[in-house]
Design a protein around this motif. Structure first.
Motif, PDB file in Angstrom:
ATOM      1  N   GLU A 174       0.812  -1.222   0.000  1.00 35.02           N
ATOM      2  CA  GLU A 174       0.000   0.000   0.000  1.00 35.02           C
ATOM      3  C   GLU A 174       0.845   1.271   0.000  1.00 35.02           C
ATOM      4  O   GLU A 174       0.403   2.304  -0.521  1.00 35.02           O
ATOM      5  CB  GLU A 174      -0.924   0.010   1.224  1.00 35.02           C
ATOM      6  N   ASP A 175       2.037   1.215   0.619  1.00 40.14           N
ATOM      7  CA  ASP A 175       2.870   2.417   0.717  1.00 40.14           C
ATOM      8  C   ASP A 175       3.847   2.567  -0.437  1.00 40.14           C
ATOM      9  O   ASP A 175       4.777   3.366  -0.378  1.00 40.14           O
ATOM     10  CB  ASP A 175       3.635   2.433   2.045  1.00 40.14           C
ATOM     11  N   GLU A 176       3.653   1.803  -1.511  1.00 31.51           N
ATOM     12  CA  GLU A 176       4.487   1.922  -2.705  1.00 31.51           C
ATOM     13  C   GLU A 176       3.733   2.698  -3.795  1.00 31.51           C
ATOM     14  O   GLU A 176       2.515   2.852  -3.727  1.00 31.51           O
ATOM     15  CB  GLU A 176       4.878   0.532  -3.221  1.00 31.51           C
TER      16      GLU A 176
ATOM     17  N   LYS B 116       5.412  12.374  -6.002  1.00 33.56           N
ATOM     18  CA  LYS B 116       4.814  12.646  -7.304  1.00 33.56           C
ATOM     19  C   LYS B 116       3.626  13.567  -7.053  1.00 33.56           C
ATOM     20  O   LYS B 116       2.583  13.127  -6.567  1.00 33.56           O
ATOM     21  CB  LYS B 116       4.367  11.350  -7.979  1.00 33.56           C
ATOM     22  N   GLY B 117       3.809  14.855  -7.319  1.00 35.43           N
ATOM     23  CA  GLY B 117       2.805  15.820  -6.907  1.00 35.43           C
ATOM     24  C   GLY B 117       2.835  15.938  -5.395  1.00 35.43           C
ATOM     25  O   GLY B 117       3.860  16.232  -4.809  1.00 35.43           O
ATOM     26  N   GLU B 118       1.694  15.688  -4.764  1.00 33.12           N
ATOM     27  CA  GLU B 118       1.635  15.675  -3.301  1.00 33.12           C
ATOM     28  C   GLU B 118       1.575  14.255  -2.757  1.00 33.12           C
ATOM     29  O   GLU B 118       1.413  14.047  -1.556  1.00 33.12           O
ATOM     30  CB  GLU B 118       0.420  16.473  -2.810  1.00 33.12           C
ATOM     31  N   THR B 119       1.732  13.263  -3.614  1.00 32.96           N
ATOM     32  CA  THR B 119       1.692  11.858  -3.205  1.00 32.96           C
ATOM     33  C   THR B 119       3.106  11.349  -2.946  1.00 32.96           C
ATOM     34  O   THR B 119       4.022  11.635  -3.725  1.00 32.96           O
ATOM     35  CB  THR B 119       1.027  10.998  -4.292  1.00 32.96           C
ATOM     36  N   THR B 120       3.304  10.603  -1.862  1.00 29.34           N
ATOM     37  CA  THR B 120       4.613  10.025  -1.542  1.00 29.34           C
ATOM     38  C   THR B 120       4.471   8.510  -1.399  1.00 29.34           C
ATOM     39  O   THR B 120       3.380   7.992  -1.136  1.00 29.34           O
ATOM     40  CB  THR B 120       5.184  10.595  -0.238  1.00 29.34           C
ATOM     41  N   GLY B 121       5.587   7.819  -1.566  1.00 24.04           N
ATOM     42  CA  GLY B 121       5.591   6.367  -1.409  1.00 24.04           C
ATOM     43  C   GLY B 121       6.950   5.792  -1.751  1.00 24.04           C
ATOM     44  O   GLY B 121       7.852   6.506  -2.201  1.00 24.04           O
ATOM     45  N   TYR B 122       7.107   4.482  -1.533  1.00 23.24           N
ATOM     46  CA  TYR B 122       8.377   3.804  -1.805  1.00 23.24           C
ATOM     47  C   TYR B 122       8.452   3.398  -3.282  1.00 23.24           C
ATOM     48  O   TYR B 122       7.431   3.066  -3.909  1.00 23.24           O
ATOM     49  CB  TYR B 122       8.509   2.547  -0.937  1.00 23.24           C
ATOM     50  N   TYR B 123       9.702   3.423  -3.798  1.00 21.70           N
ATOM     51  CA  TYR B 123       9.940   3.004  -5.177  1.00 21.70           C
ATOM     52  C   TYR B 123      11.366   2.460  -5.265  1.00 21.70           C
ATOM     53  O   TYR B 123      12.273   2.974  -4.604  1.00 21.70           O
ATOM     54  CB  TYR B 123       9.776   4.182  -6.149  1.00 21.70           C
ATOM     55  N   PRO B 124      11.601   1.398  -6.067  1.00 19.94           N
ATOM     56  CA  PRO B 124      12.964   0.824  -6.160  1.00 19.94           C
ATOM     57  C   PRO B 124      13.946   1.826  -6.754  1.00 19.94           C
ATOM     58  O   PRO B 124      13.742   2.337  -7.854  1.00 19.94           O
ATOM     59  CB  PRO B 124      12.778  -0.383  -7.090  1.00 19.94           C
ATOM     60  N   SER B 125      15.020   2.096  -6.033  1.00 24.01           N
ATOM     61  CA  SER B 125      16.003   3.089  -6.490  1.00 24.01           C
ATOM     62  C   SER B 125      16.710   2.641  -7.757  1.00 24.01           C
ATOM     63  O   SER B 125      17.179   3.469  -8.538  1.00 24.01           O
ATOM     64  CB  SER B 125      17.034   3.351  -5.386  1.00 24.01           C
ATOM     65  N   MET B 126      16.792   1.329  -7.962  1.00 21.55           N
ATOM     66  CA  MET B 126      17.520   0.840  -9.136  1.00 21.55           C
ATOM     67  C   MET B 126      16.784   1.145 -10.436  1.00 21.55           C
ATOM     68  O   MET B 126      17.364   1.028 -11.516  1.00 21.55           O
ATOM     69  CB  MET B 126      17.770  -0.668  -9.002  1.00 21.55           C
TER      70      MET B 126
ATOM     71  N   PRO C  33      15.073  -5.494  -4.911  1.00 22.43           N
ATOM     72  CA  PRO C  33      15.350  -6.277  -3.699  1.00 22.43           C
ATOM     73  C   PRO C  33      14.121  -6.324  -2.802  1.00 22.43           C
ATOM     74  O   PRO C  33      13.290  -5.402  -2.826  1.00 22.43           O
ATOM     75  CB  PRO C  33      16.491  -5.506  -3.045  1.00 22.43           C
ATOM     76  N   PRO C  34      13.966  -7.368  -1.997  1.00 22.91           N
ATOM     77  CA  PRO C  34      12.813  -7.432  -1.091  1.00 22.91           C
ATOM     78  C   PRO C  34      12.893  -6.371  -0.002  1.00 22.91           C
ATOM     79  O   PRO C  34      13.981  -5.954   0.387  1.00 22.91           O
ATOM     80  CB  PRO C  34      12.917  -8.841  -0.493  1.00 22.91           C
ATOM     81  N   ARG C  35      11.746  -5.931   0.480  1.00 24.47           N
ATOM     82  CA  ARG C  35      11.686  -4.978   1.579  1.00 24.47           C
ATOM     83  C   ARG C  35      11.657  -5.731   2.902  1.00 24.47           C
ATOM     84  O   ARG C  35      11.188  -6.864   2.980  1.00 24.47           O
ATOM     85  CB  ARG C  35      10.448  -4.097   1.448  1.00 24.47           C
ATOM     86  N   ARG C  36      12.139  -5.085   3.957  1.00 25.60           N
ATOM     87  CA  ARG C  36      12.192  -5.758   5.256  1.00 25.60           C
ATOM     88  C   ARG C  36      10.794  -6.121   5.753  1.00 25.60           C
ATOM     89  O   ARG C  36      10.609  -7.136   6.423  1.00 25.60           O
ATOM     90  CB  ARG C  36      12.893  -4.869   6.279  1.00 25.60           C
ATOM     91  N   SER C  37       9.804  -5.306   5.416  1.00 26.08           N
ATOM     92  CA  SER C  37       8.443  -5.571   5.879  1.00 26.08           C
ATOM     93  C   SER C  37       7.867  -6.864   5.295  1.00 26.08           C
ATOM     94  O   SER C  37       6.881  -7.389   5.803  1.00 26.08           O
ATOM     95  CB  SER C  37       7.524  -4.397   5.527  1.00 26.08           C
ATOM     96  N   THR C  38       8.493  -7.367   4.211  1.00 26.39           N
ATOM     97  CA  THR C  38       7.995  -8.601   3.580  1.00 26.39           C
ATOM     98  C   THR C  38       8.738  -9.839   4.058  1.00 26.39           C
ATOM     99  O   THR C  38       8.396 -10.949   3.649  1.00 26.39           O
ATOM    100  CB  THR C  38       8.128  -8.496   2.056  1.00 26.39           C
ATOM    101  N   ILE C  39       9.764  -9.671   4.899  1.00 27.74           N
ATOM    102  CA  ILE C  39      10.575 -10.807   5.355  1.00 27.74           C
ATOM    103  C   ILE C  39       9.898 -11.488   6.539  1.00 27.74           C
ATOM    104  O   ILE C  39       9.534 -10.827   7.522  1.00 27.74           O
ATOM    105  CB  ILE C  39      11.992 -10.357   5.748  1.00 27.74           C
ATOM    106  N   ARG C  40       9.745 -12.784   6.452  1.00 33.34           N
ATOM    107  CA  ARG C  40       9.132 -13.542   7.538  1.00 33.34           C
ATOM    108  C   ARG C  40      10.198 -14.084   8.497  1.00 33.34           C
ATOM    109  O   ARG C  40      11.352 -14.248   8.127  1.00 33.34           O
ATOM    110  CB  ARG C  40       8.305 -14.702   6.988  1.00 33.34           C
ATOM    111  N   ASN C  41       9.764 -14.388   9.725  1.00 33.10           N
ATOM    112  CA  ASN C  41      10.641 -14.996  10.737  1.00 33.10           C
ATOM    113  C   ASN C  41      11.914 -14.185  10.962  1.00 33.10           C
ATOM    114  O   ASN C  41      13.014 -14.728  11.028  1.00 33.10           O
ATOM    115  CB  ASN C  41      11.006 -16.435  10.345  1.00 33.10           C
ATOM    116  N   VAL C  42      11.738 -12.866  11.065  1.00 30.57           N
ATOM    117  CA  VAL C  42      12.885 -11.997  11.323  1.00 30.57           C
ATOM    118  C   VAL C  42      13.360 -12.198  12.760  1.00 30.57           C
ATOM    119  O   VAL C  42      12.562 -12.143  13.699  1.00 30.57           O
ATOM    120  CB  VAL C  42      12.508 -10.516  11.084  1.00 30.57           C
TER     121      VAL C  42
END
Length: 389
Positions: free
Chosen positions: A242-244, A268-278, A300-309
């Motif tokens: 949702e935050d991408e 982008k305008g007044e909207t913010t979110g995550y995007y792959p830097s590459m 690369p995967p985001r930390r929020s998607t990693i299970r069993n951290v």
């Protein structure tokens, strides 16, 4: 006399030898406590084996028990095929290694293992050569390079990070990890893929799977820059979380926070979110996507998607919410528009003032009064008098 110990070790350069087969040796000038100076030659494989034995002798100081207690310097493992380029590039690392080694506590720097390794050997005095093949080629380290080691090599001291979860590699260039593995970081790429070393293995690992040892916060992360830097989207991406943000190739955006895991916060305008830097290229720069090997990788995967951290830190890593990003971005955009508006108002006021001054009727010069007849007769010439009379 006291015990023999080394005062200083200076790397002079390296030799390319051709007997019994082609190989490279480093030349060290070893300065002893009796003021004598000896020249010794060592292959890098020998130096690395010496380094491993030293770590086994001092497990506490090598960080095997607790990484925070490590004072013995890092040394990268030999490559499968060491050529002249790798031999040359490694000189800075060896210079730094020897300097740190000599300045360690005396129980390490003056132990027999160190002293015996740098003692002169018979083949140091009379190297085995075969003149019928080819004489050794000598490559001395430039004096300027000794002062500026960054010209020779990359990072001098490799940072150690810990894996927070198991990672299965998806290509041959990556490296698999188990939770708790301690890796040395060779290169940190802005893409979020880091090149790591684990014993004799090397490969790319997502930065999201790694955590620093001293704390959960990434000290290298920059603070948000709400002014923003203009970037061009080089590759489309469809948001999964949702935050991408979903963007298309060619879109112009503003980067407001560059994070080490390769997921940048953009506006982008007044909207913010995550995007792959590459998938981003700074505006105005030449497109180097074809030269960038990581461009063909998946994000690369985001930390929020990693299970069993499994982190060793009690507190989680600080993270700024998207609401904070949006609110501060909106404030900056508003202040920027206010500044533009004030500037425009001032410019309009100056233009209006200039127009008013231009339209204002100019003052006409006063007509002097006509002189009297007596004044003319007293002051004029004889010819003028005749005309009046």
């Amino acid at each position: 006399m006291g015990d023999v110990f080394i005062r200083h070790i200076e790397l002079l350069g390296y030799e390319k030898r051709f007997f019994p087969s082609q190989h490279y040796v480093y030349m060290f000038l070893v300065k002893w406590n009796d003021l004598s100076e000896k020249l010794v030659y060592r292959r890098f494989t020998e130096i690395y084996e010496f380094h491993k034995a030293l770590k086994e002798m001092f497990p506490i100081e090598s960080g095997d028990i607790n990484v925070e207690n490590r004072i013995i310097p890092h040394l990268p493992a030999p490559k499968w095929f060491d050529g002249q380029r790798s031999t040359q590039n490694r000189q800075g690392t060896l210079t730094e290694y020897c300097y740190t080694l000599v300045n360690l506590p005396h129980k390490i720097s003056r132990c027999l293992h160190v002293v015996n390794f740098f003692k002169v050997r018979p083949d140091d005095m009379n190297p085995v050569t075969d003149s019928q093949i080819k004489k050794p080629e000598v490559f001395l380290l430039p004096k300027d390079a000794k002062k500026n080691l960054t010209d020779i090599t990359g990072p001098m001291v490799l940072q150690t990070y810990r894996a927070i979860a198991d990672y299965e590699k998806s290509s041959t260039s990556e490296m698999a990890l188990k939770a708790g593995d301690m890796v040395d970081i060779v290169e940190k790429s802005e893409s979020g893929w880091w090149f790591c070393q684990l014993k004799n293995k090397r490969g790319w690992v997502p930065a999201a799977y790694l955590e620093p040892m001293d704390g959960p916060d990434e000290s290298e992360e920059q603070e948000p820059n709400y002014e923003g830097e203009q970037y061009i989207v080089q590759k489309s991406y469809t948001a999964v979380e949702e935050d991408e943000l979903t963007l298309k190739e060619g879109d112009t955006i503003e980067v407001i926070h560059k994070l080490l895991d390769g997921w940048w916060v953009i506006r982008k305008g007044e909207t913010t979110g995550y995007y792959p830097s590459m998938y981003l290229q700074k505006a105005g720069k030449v497109n180097t996507s074809l030269k960038n090997e990581l461009r063909n990788r998946s994000a690369p995967p985001r930390r929020s998607t990693i299970r069993n951290v499994k982190s060793i830190h009690k507190q989680s890593r600080k993270q700024i919410s998207q609401e904070t990003y949006r609110r501060n971005s909106k404030k900056y955009i508003q202040s920027r528009s206010n500044r533009k508006e004030n500037f425009q108002n001032k410019a309009n006021a100056i233009i209006e003032k200039n127009e008013q001054e231009e339209n204002k009727p100019k003052a006409q010069p006063a007509v002097p009064p006509r002189p009297s007849k007596d004044l003319i007769l007293n002051r004029c010439s004889e010819s003028t008098r005749k005309k009046i009379l």
